[in-house]
Motif scaffolding. Structure first.
Motif, short mmCIF file in Angstrom:
data_model
loop_
_atom_site.label_atom_id
_atom_site.label_comp_id
_atom_site.label_asym_id
_atom_site.label_seq_id
_atom_site.Cartn_x
_atom_site.Cartn_y
_atom_site.Cartn_z
N ALA A 1 0.84 -1.20 0.00
CA ALA A 1 0.00 0.00 0.00
C ALA A 1 0.88 1.25 0.00
O ALA A 1 1.74 1.41 0.87
CB ALA A 1 -0.92 -0.01 1.23
N LEU A 2 0.66 2.12 -0.98
CA LEU A 2 1.44 3.34 -1.14
C LEU A 2 0.54 4.56 -1.10
O LEU A 2 -0.65 4.49 -1.43
CB LEU A 2 2.22 3.32 -2.46
CG LEU A 2 3.24 2.19 -2.62
CD1 LEU A 2 3.82 2.19 -4.02
CD2 LEU A 2 4.35 2.30 -1.58
N GLU A 3 1.15 5.68 -0.73
CA GLU A 3 0.46 6.97 -0.67
C GLU A 3 1.45 8.00 -1.17
O GLU A 3 2.66 7.86 -0.98
CB GLU A 3 0.08 7.24 0.79
CG GLU A 3 -0.55 8.59 1.07
CD GLU A 3 -0.84 8.77 2.57
OE1 GLU A 3 -1.35 9.85 2.93
OE2 GLU A 3 -0.54 7.87 3.37
N ALA A 4 0.96 9.02 -1.84
CA ALA A 4 1.76 10.20 -2.14
C ALA A 4 1.06 11.37 -1.46
O ALA A 4 -0.16 11.49 -1.55
CB ALA A 4 1.87 10.42 -3.65
N SER A 5 1.82 12.21 -0.77
CA SER A 5 1.24 13.26 0.07
C SER A 5 2.04 14.54 -0.03
O SER A 5 3.24 14.52 -0.34
CB SER A 5 1.24 12.84 1.55
OG SER A 5 0.64 11.60 1.75
N TRP A 6 1.38 15.66 0.27
CA TRP A 6 2.10 16.92 0.50
C TRP A 6 1.48 17.58 1.73
O TRP A 6 0.30 17.41 2.02
CB TRP A 6 2.09 17.82 -0.73
CG TRP A 6 0.78 18.48 -1.06
CD1 TRP A 6 -0.26 17.94 -1.75
CD2 TRP A 6 0.38 19.82 -0.74
NE1 TRP A 6 -1.28 18.84 -1.87
CE2 TRP A 6 -0.92 20.01 -1.27
CE3 TRP A 6 1.00 20.87 -0.07
CZ2 TRP A 6 -1.61 21.20 -1.14
CZ3 TRP A 6 0.30 22.07 0.07
CH2 TRP A 6 -0.98 22.22 -0.48
N TRP A 7 2.34 18.30 2.49
CA TRP A 7 1.88 18.97 3.70
C TRP A 7 1.15 20.26 3.33
O TRP A 7 1.74 21.14 2.72
CB TRP A 7 3.06 19.36 4.59
CG TRP A 7 3.84 18.24 5.19
CD1 TRP A 7 5.12 17.89 4.88
CD2 TRP A 7 3.43 17.36 6.23
NE1 TRP A 7 5.53 16.84 5.66
CE2 TRP A 7 4.51 16.49 6.50
CE3 TRP A 7 2.24 17.22 6.97
CZ2 TRP A 7 4.45 15.50 7.47
CZ3 TRP A 7 2.18 16.23 7.93
CH2 TRP A 7 3.27 15.39 8.18
N THR A 8 -0.10 20.41 3.74
CA THR A 8 -0.78 21.70 3.59
C THR A 8 -0.42 22.60 4.78
O THR A 8 -0.41 23.82 4.65
CB THR A 8 -2.31 21.53 3.50
OG1 THR A 8 -2.78 20.88 4.69
CG2 THR A 8 -2.69 20.71 2.29
N VAL A 9 -0.16 22.00 5.93
CA VAL A 9 0.40 22.68 7.09
C VAL A 9 1.63 21.86 7.47
O VAL A 9 1.52 20.80 8.08
CB VAL A 9 -0.60 22.71 8.27
CG1 VAL A 9 0.03 23.41 9.47
CG2 VAL A 9 -1.91 23.37 7.87
N ASP A 10 2.81 22.32 7.08
CA ASP A 10 4.02 21.52 7.25
C ASP A 10 4.53 21.64 8.69
O ASP A 10 4.98 22.70 9.11
CB ASP A 10 5.09 21.99 6.25
CG ASP A 10 6.31 21.07 6.22
OD1 ASP A 10 6.43 20.20 7.11
OD2 ASP A 10 7.12 21.22 5.30
N PRO A 11 4.49 20.52 9.46
CA PRO A 11 4.95 20.58 10.84
C PRO A 11 6.44 20.33 10.99
O PRO A 11 6.96 20.38 12.11
CB PRO A 11 4.16 19.43 11.50
CG PRO A 11 4.04 18.43 10.40
CD PRO A 11 3.92 19.21 9.11
N THR A 12 7.14 20.09 9.89
CA THR A 12 8.55 19.73 9.97
C THR A 12 9.45 20.95 9.80
O THR A 12 9.04 21.96 9.25
CB THR A 12 8.90 18.68 8.89
OG1 THR A 12 8.80 19.26 7.59
CG2 THR A 12 7.98 17.48 8.97
N GLY A 13 10.68 20.85 10.29
CA GLY A 13 11.66 21.91 10.09
C GLY A 13 11.38 23.19 10.84
O GLY A 13 11.88 24.25 10.48
#
Length: 202
Positions: free
Chosen positions: A136-148
């Protein structure tokens, strides 16, 4: 023991090692469909092949194909419990924005791969699909990026569990963990090390 104060300088995922019963199909999907370049291969004759696909600089997804070994394969959708996948649910690959997500969805469709429409999870948006092994795979992008950036454990957009585990409550209330947990190597690894003349400190 509380968490150690020194910062760990993570650079992403060096590699995630998965298993395939068909390395040729795996190369054709990961390199050809997903455009995750095949960057290195190794093999131990009569034992296994081990191939690495780049998903970002320094970050790879790797596969083992074992020689003359029957693999009990399965396929499952992401986020659905399944007894055979007790330690692994799905892998999500990071994309930069909505346009890249739509282009990946369209690319999958052009190659005859089934893929969902875009799913809005609030702080991220995703599509779901599978590789030829049923992973099972997913491709995602952060709309609210909690990283960095500094973490705000009171931000309910990102910390929405109304009854978090004790460790999260400690982080929210004290900014640190009260204690950590210890782990052990599986016996096979210890035996391999002993054959190499390496002993572990107790």
């Amino acid at each position: 023991m509380a968490a150690t104060p020194e910062t760990v300088h993570w650079r992403g995922v060096h590699h995630l090692a998965l298993v395939t019963a068909d390395m040729d199909a795996t190369v054709r999907f990961w390199h050809g469909v997903l455009d995750a370049r095949l960057v290195t291969t190794l093999a131990i004759p009569d034992a296994f092949k081990h191939y690495f696909f780049e998903v970002a600089p320094g970050n790879t997804v790797a596969f083992f194909e074992y020689t003359d070994q029957e693999i009990d394969s399965f396929a499952k959708p992401a986020g659905v419990p399944y007894a055979k996948a007790a330690q692994f649910d799905h892998l999500s690959l990071h994309l930069p924005d909505e346009d890249a997500l739509i282009r990946m969805r369209d690319r999958l469709k052009e190659h005859g791969c089934e893929v969902t429409d875009v799913i809005d999870h609030g702080f991220l948006r995703s599509i779901y699909f599978s590789d030829p092994n049923g992973i099972a795979l997913e491709a995602s992008w952060w709309t609210v990026d909690p990283t960095g950036r500094p973490v705000d454990y009171s931000d309910e957009r990102l910390f929405a569990d109304p009854d978090p585990v004790p460790a999260v409550r400690e982080l929210r209330d004290n900014g640190r963990l009260d204690h950590t947990v210890s782990t052990r190597l599986v016996d096979g690894i210890i035996e391999d090390l002993r054959r190499e003349g390496i002993t572990l400190e107790p």
